[in-house]
Design a protein around this motif. Structure first.
Motif, short mmCIF file in Angstrom:
data_model
loop_
_atom_site.label_atom_id
_atom_site.label_comp_id
_atom_site.label_asym_id
_atom_site.label_seq_id
_atom_site.Cartn_x
_atom_site.Cartn_y
_atom_site.Cartn_z
N ASP A 108 0.85 -1.18 0.00
CA ASP A 108 0.00 0.00 0.00
C ASP A 108 0.89 1.24 0.00
O ASP A 108 1.56 1.54 1.00
CB ASP A 108 -0.91 -0.01 1.22
N ALA A 111 0.24 3.86 2.82
CA ALA A 111 0.46 3.52 4.22
C ALA A 111 1.89 3.89 4.63
O ALA A 111 2.83 3.77 3.84
CB ALA A 111 0.21 2.03 4.45
N LYS A 172 3.90 -0.90 4.98
CA LYS A 172 3.18 -0.91 3.71
C LYS A 172 2.73 -2.31 3.28
O LYS A 172 2.13 -2.47 2.22
CB LYS A 172 4.05 -0.30 2.60
N TYR A 271 -2.96 -0.12 12.87
CA TYR A 271 -4.34 -0.28 12.40
C TYR A 271 -4.40 -0.33 10.87
O TYR A 271 -5.15 -1.15 10.30
CB TYR A 271 -5.20 0.87 12.91
N VAL A 272 -3.63 0.51 10.21
CA VAL A 272 -3.61 0.48 8.73
C VAL A 272 -3.06 -0.86 8.25
O VAL A 272 -3.56 -1.44 7.27
CB VAL A 272 -2.77 1.65 8.19
N LYS A 275 -5.83 -3.37 8.49
CA LYS A 275 -6.79 -3.23 7.40
C LYS A 275 -6.26 -3.80 6.09
O LYS A 275 -7.04 -4.25 5.24
CB LYS A 275 -7.12 -1.74 7.19
N ASN A 276 -4.94 -3.80 5.91
CA ASN A 276 -4.35 -4.26 4.66
C ASN A 276 -4.08 -5.76 4.63
O ASN A 276 -3.62 -6.27 3.61
CB ASN A 276 -3.04 -3.51 4.39
N ASN A 375 -8.63 4.11 0.30
CA ASN A 375 -7.38 4.47 0.96
C ASN A 375 -7.57 4.36 2.47
O ASN A 375 -8.06 5.29 3.11
CB ASN A 375 -6.98 5.91 0.58
N PRO A 376 -7.20 3.21 3.07
CA PRO A 376 -7.39 3.04 4.52
C PRO A 376 -6.65 4.09 5.35
O PRO A 376 -7.13 4.49 6.42
CB PRO A 376 -6.85 1.63 4.79
N THR A 377 -5.48 4.52 4.87
CA THR A 377 -4.71 5.50 5.62
C THR A 377 -5.46 6.82 5.72
O THR A 377 -5.55 7.44 6.78
CB THR A 377 -3.34 5.72 4.95
N LEU A 380 -8.48 6.54 8.01
CA LEU A 380 -8.08 6.60 9.41
C LEU A 380 -7.71 8.03 9.81
O LEU A 380 -8.06 8.48 10.91
CB LEU A 380 -6.91 5.66 9.65
N ASP A 381 -7.01 8.75 8.95
CA ASP A 381 -6.64 10.14 9.25
C ASP A 381 -7.88 10.99 9.53
O ASP A 381 -7.92 11.75 10.50
CB ASP A 381 -5.84 10.74 8.10
#
Length: 580
Positions: A108, A111, A172, A271-272, A275-276, A375-377, A380-381
């Protein structure tokens, strides 16, 4: 557990990747790429994290009170066991899971950006220094302490080193083997970081409360309120009387904010990664933007200069505040310190609110497309920005109710009310600006215009109806359609290429100035409460209205979220700056 033991669909990873190569436009969310029992695996790891977090929260909160038969060394024992388990799992991941065939099929790109990992290393260094100070402090009277109080900082230092290395090289990763074990390991890591964060916040809050009590009560009452958690029943045997012991004690308490931020940064990155796990990325829709961090280019330096002025002024206000409030018992000096603090923050928050509004207006004229890819990052942001802001919102609204309902009202109350209102407005406008910036596509014109300029430097003449071009290498003329398949340059494209950069540059420059000013301002607004400037404890309006027990509890719960918000906003604004 061998590398060959994978979940049913994960064992077909190679064939799925091959199918992606034959079907370039296939979405990563197609049924062929979904893992069997993915939701079940995630749910199991979440339940594990919830139970461990509740257990840690119960012990940490109970260990903070004298009348509850839970000691701080019970908390240290639990945290030590959790950190040791995480260290073992990280070693297993680095030397086992990640080295399996087809373990990491994709990464990712969003990430673990370099500025987030750099911040993690910075906080890790200060956390290690804090652990050294802790070891020195507890070693000063080890004879009457529980052994776990010396073992805990040693294990924590090892945990920080191992975890930082793990996140630096693996942030990543999209893992496709040992899926459920990896999910549980990552959730255990996240829970351990949150438990360490809760323990650090509680210790810091208790230390602040003891510091306030020590100035207002006799030594006998203070010793009765102190909770040492020692083997010996006599607290005098373990008093920190030597000069080196006092240095160690004060040093590690001053370094607590860095350890708190390290735990939260690590939790976000873990956490990211969670998720990945098992995620397939469609590289045809998942664009990788290699953006260069150019601090002193495309800027007027206005944002940097104003931000530095705010930063230096805030440091001066912080020093004066600490001297006049914490070192003086005169009420007049305390009132002067509070007035100075509120005026500085009102000016700073007002400027930040206006700048955020201006940035949002500039975004209305920005022609860049919105980035709607998964985009999980970024998700989360946004969630952390919105969630962490609730802490400061709560403190502000409690202050507003107390000030409006209390009598009489003086100048400090008016400043406090203005400060609370501006704090709410600034958080709101800043969140809007940051979220808009995170969802914008990076600029794409620069490379296109640079390539046009390389092709156009053999220009002989230009008019609206015809463009005559000569390529320097071959000397041939570019026609509207080229045999090599390269993109043709039309007259209208050339005219647009001459005018478009000028229209875009002013927007980007202003956005970069705004981002840098907000970044530096958020740094000082993080430093001030993190290192002791907390007017919520020094202003009598809220204390008299809510009582000596309710108001400190509200501040102790909500203020750590407000402090974390500032540091997370710094990281997000740095990303917005680079994307502009």
């Amino acid at each position: 557990m061998g590398c060959g033991h994978k979940d049913d669909k994960a064992s077909l990873a190679s064939s799925q990747i091959a199918s992606f190569s034959h079907q370039p436009h296939q979405s990563p969310s197609t049924p062929a790429s979904k893992e069997v029992w993915k939701k079940g695996g995630r749910m199991f790891s979440i339940l594990l994290a919830v139970h461990l977090a509740l257990l840690a929260c119960t012990l940490v909160s109970s260990g903070a009170f004298e009348k509850i038969a839970v000691h701080d060394y019970d908390v240290f024992f639990l945290l030590t066991v959790m950190m040791l388990i995480v260290i073992i799992w990280i070693i297993f991941y680095l030397f086992g899971t990640s080295r399996c065939p087809d373990a990491i099929l994709c990464k990712d790109s969003h990430a673990g950006p370099i500025w987030l990992r750099g911040g993690l290393i910075l906080f890790a260094i200060f956390s290690l220094v804090m652990d050294v100070f802790k070891i020195g402090y507890y070693s000063s009277f080890y004879s009457c302490l529980s052994a776990i109080k010396i073992i805990y900082p040693i294990v924590q230092a090892i945990f920080v080193v191992v975890q930082t290395y793990f996140l630096w090289i693996s942030a990543k990763d999209c893992v496709h083997v040992h899926l459920n074990v990896t999910r549980c390991g990552l959730m255990l890591t996240l829970t351990t970081n949150l438990a360490v964060w809760m323990s650090a916040v509680t210790d810091e809050s208790v230390h602040k409360a003891h510091s306030k009590l020590k100035k207002n009560v006799t030594e006998e009452i203070f010793r009765w309120l102190m909770k040492a958690g020692m083997r010996s029943s006599s607290a005098e045997e373990c008093n920190c009387n030597s000069q080196i012991c006092q240095i160690f004690k004060n040093g590690y308490f001053w370094l607590y904010p860095f350890n708190i931020e390290y735990s939260l940064f690590a939790s976000a990155m873990v956490y990211v990664m969670w998720k990945n796990v098992g995620r397939f990325i469609d590289h045809h829709s998942h664009h990788i933007h290699r953006l260069k961090f150019r601090l002193f280019r495309r800027t007027f330096f206005v944002g940097i200069v104003l931000g530095l002025i705010i930063l230096v002024s805030g440091l001066g206000v912080l020093i004066l505040y600490e001297v006049q409030v914490n070192s003086s018992t005169e009420s007049s000096k305390k009132s002067q310190a509070l007035t100075m603090y509120y005026i500085f923050n009102i000016v700073c928050l007002g400027l930040m609110s206006l700048v955020c509004i201006g940035g949002s207006v500039i975004y209305r004229f920005d022609k860049r497309d919105m980035d709607r890819h998964k985009n999980p990052t970024r998700t989360l942001d946004v969630a952390l920005l919105m969630g962490a802001a609730l802490g400061q919102y709560a403190i502000s609204y409690y202050s507003i109710v107390a000030i409006v309902a209390s009598t009489p009202r003086d100048a400090i109350s008016a400043l406090n009310l203005t400060y609370a209102l501006l704090m709410i407005a600034q958080h709101t406008f800043q969140n809007i600006f940051i979220i808009e910036g995170l969802h914008r596509q990076p600029p794409k014109e620069d490379h296109k215009h640079d390539s046009h300029q390389k092709d156009l430097y053999g220009l002989t003449f230009v008019n609206i109806n015809a463009v005559s071009l000569r390529v320097p290498d071959s000397g041939s003329t570019l026609a509207p359609s080229t045999a090599s398949g390269a993109e043709a340059i039309h007259p209208s494209d050339f005219v647009r290429s001459l005018t478009a950069p000028k229209k875009m540059n002013w927007r980007r420059k202003f956005l970069r100035e705004i981002s840098m000013f907000l970044l530096l301002s958020n740094i000082i607004l993080w430093i001030m409460p993190a290192f002791g400037a907390r007017p919520q404890f020094d202003n009598d309006t809220e204390l008299n209205f809510y009582g000596d027990s309710m108001w400190p509890a509200i501040v102790d719960i909500c203020l750590p979220f407000g402090i974390f918000y500032r540091m997370h906003a710094v990281a997000s604004l740095l990303e917005v700056y680079i994307m502009s």
